[in-house]
Design a protein around this motif. Structure first.
Motif, PDB file in Angstrom:
ATOM      1  N   LEU A 182     -50.354   1.286   6.106  1.00 43.34           N
ATOM      2  CA  LEU A 182     -50.606   1.884   7.415  1.00 43.34           C
ATOM      3  C   LEU A 182     -50.663   3.403   7.312  1.00 43.34           C
ATOM      4  O   LEU A 182     -51.469   4.057   7.991  1.00 43.34           O
ATOM      5  N   THR A 242     -57.994   7.814   9.264  1.00 45.78           N
ATOM      6  CA  THR A 242     -58.411   7.997  10.658  1.00 45.78           C
ATOM      7  C   THR A 242     -58.435   9.469  11.027  1.00 45.78           C
ATOM      8  O   THR A 242     -59.378   9.964  11.668  1.00 45.78           O
ATOM      9  N   ILE A 243     -57.384  10.207  10.593  1.00 44.39           N
ATOM     10  CA  ILE A 243     -57.326  11.648  10.875  1.00 44.39           C
ATOM     11  C   ILE A 243     -58.479  12.366  10.186  1.00 44.39           C
ATOM     12  O   ILE A 243     -59.167  13.204  10.785  1.00 44.39           O
ATOM     13  N   GLU A 303     -61.113   4.026   3.046  1.00 42.09           N
ATOM     14  CA  GLU A 303     -60.125   3.198   3.752  1.00 42.09           C
ATOM     15  C   GLU A 303     -59.670   2.048   2.847  1.00 42.09           C
ATOM     16  O   GLU A 303     -58.488   1.738   2.757  1.00 42.09           O
ATOM     17  N   THR A 322     -53.818   5.638   8.461  1.00 40.18           N
ATOM     18  CA  THR A 322     -53.661   6.749   9.407  1.00 40.18           C
ATOM     19  C   THR A 322     -54.296   8.023   8.851  1.00 40.18           C
ATOM     20  O   THR A 322     -54.974   8.768   9.573  1.00 40.18           O
ATOM     21  N   ARG A 323     -54.063   8.255   7.584  1.00 37.28           N
ATOM     22  CA  ARG A 323     -54.692   9.403   6.924  1.00 37.28           C
ATOM     23  C   ARG A 323     -56.215   9.332   7.062  1.00 37.28           C
ATOM     24  O   ARG A 323     -56.870  10.328   7.408  1.00 37.28           O
TER      25      ARG A 323
END
Length: 423
Positions: free
Chosen positions: A381, A388-389, A343, A385-386
């Motif tokens: 962002l 998180t997926i 992250e 998002t990547r």
């Protein structure tokens, strides 16, 4: 040099004449010499044998130089070695011994070594022992080592050769291990079709899959073997366990990672290989990959890192990320894949010193972007998002992303496809 008596000289000349007739497949002359009664049919001859076709030694034997150039053999060994079919038949009809091994191999071992299927058939028909052990502890089936040996192996199996019989040497290899090591898919398929145990182990607890995975890369030629990859495919199709561990707890995936072989790694991962399996030193496959990235010029390391991370491999401990740069500094695409698996990543003082100045200059745009992105500020962002997926999919990332209703570029982005710069 001791001078030979006339009788000794005559015997020596007759032996030489006999040897030359055998090598020339001159069955008529061989028969004439035998019928004189002056030479026993099982007389031991000294034969040029630089490739050690006729010789077999126990491991650990001290081998003087002359033994490596010449071997002892009977006439039947020589005729088989030279594919002299007519002479072989004459010798067998005259009563030649078929199971003796003056230099460690029976004639049947020799016939298999040179892929002489016609002589194999003759020897078996005249009482050759199909599971006899050479001095080194190997059966004739162990000596079937090329695609040309398939007919030999078929005949041996039909006569009762044991496909799961380990050698009586230090390695404890079965014929399946031998062909997995040498890369002979035709023989491997034959043995599997005749009941070979797919996960049989040798003395190091290696399965044929582990053996083939290791030997799939030729370090001398710096090339990958398609035959060994095909063998791994065959073994996996026959339900070989990709997570079996050898004596040092290494799996086939450790071996493939050591070779930086992305094709084989993908094959193993799709079959369920565990990316987090640790060897006896606590190293997972990704650590093996790091060790060899700089010495596998024919490989595509970024694909290997992508695969491991997309199948839930544990990431490098962030404070130790400088070790990634030490190993992969000349492979920025690999570094990009690794950086994008976090992250956020905070650099340490060791980062810059881990990248040689000349390498930094070669890839200046990339490394400038890396240091700009890896700071105390959050990533974009899109990147978050990547992450998180990826986190939600866990070990199903590679397969799960393929099923998402997303455009292809977005799927590649989630699967860490490198773009040449970090943002």
């Amino acid at each position: 040099m001791e001078e030979l008596s006339p009788k000794q000289l005559a015997v020596k000349q007759l032996k030489q004449q006999f040897l030359e007739a055998l090598q020339a497949n001159n069955a008529q002359e061989v028969l004439q010499i035998l019928h004189t009664g002056k030479l026993d049919i099982d007389t031991v001859l000294e034969v040029e044998d630089p490739s050690m076709v006729l010789a077999s030694y126990k491991q650990g034997y001290w081998l003087p130089g002359y033994k490596l150039e010449r071997s002892w053999a009977m006439g039947i060994h020589v005729s088989v070695m030279y594919n002299a079919l007519e002479t072989t038949l004459v010798l067998l009809q005259e009563g030649a011994a078929v199971n003796r091994m003056p230099n460690g191999k029976t004639p049947l071992h020799v016939a298999c070594t040179v892929s002489n299927s016609d002589c194999v058939a003759l020897l078996l028909a005249h009482g050759a022992k199909v599971n006899s052990l050479s001095l080194s502890g190997h059966t004739p089936l162990h000596h079937c080592i090329s695609g040309e040996s398939v007919d030999c192996a078929k005949q041996l199996i039909l006569k009762g050769a044991k496909v799961n019989m380990p050698s009586h040497s230090n390695d404890g290899e079965t014929p399946l291990h031998t062909v997995a090591r040498l890369g002979v898919p035709e023989l491997l398929a034959l043995y599997l079709a005749h009941g070979a145990t797919v996960d049989v182990v040798n003395s190091l607890q290696e399965t044929p899959l582990i053996t083939a995975a290791f030997w799939a890369f030729d370090a001398k030629e710096q090339s990958f073997s398609q035959n060994h990859r095909f063998i791994c495919r065959l073994l996996l199709d026959h339900q070989a366990d990709p997570n079996r561990q050898e004596l040092d707890y290494k799996t086939a995936l450790h071996k493939a990672a050591w070779n930086c072989d992305h094709v084989l790694m993908q094959m193993l991962l799709e079959a369920g290989a565990d990316t987090r399996a640790m060897d006896i030193n606590g190293c997972a496959p990704i650590q093996y990959l790091l060790k060899v990235t700089g010495v596998r010029p024919m490989a595509i390391p970024e694909l290997c890192y992508q695969l491991l991370l997309n199948y839930n491999a544990a990431r490098i401990y962030p404070p130790q990320f400088h070790k990634v740069l030490q190993s992969c500094h000349d492979y920025p695409r690999a570094v990009e894949v690794m950086v994008n698996s976090y992250e956020r990543l905070k650099p340490t003082k060791k980062w810059r010193t881990s990248i040689p100045d000349d390498c930094y200059e070669r890839h200046k745009d990339f490394y400038d972007s890396m240091f700009a992105v890896c700071s105390n500020t959050p990533r974009s962002l899109l990147h978050l998002t990547r992450c998180t997926i990826r986190s939600s999919l866990g070990g199903f990332c590679q397969r799960g992303v393929a099923q998402l209703p997303l455009p292809s570029p977005m799927k590649k982005y989630i699967l860490l496809e490198p773009e040449g710069i970090l943002y």
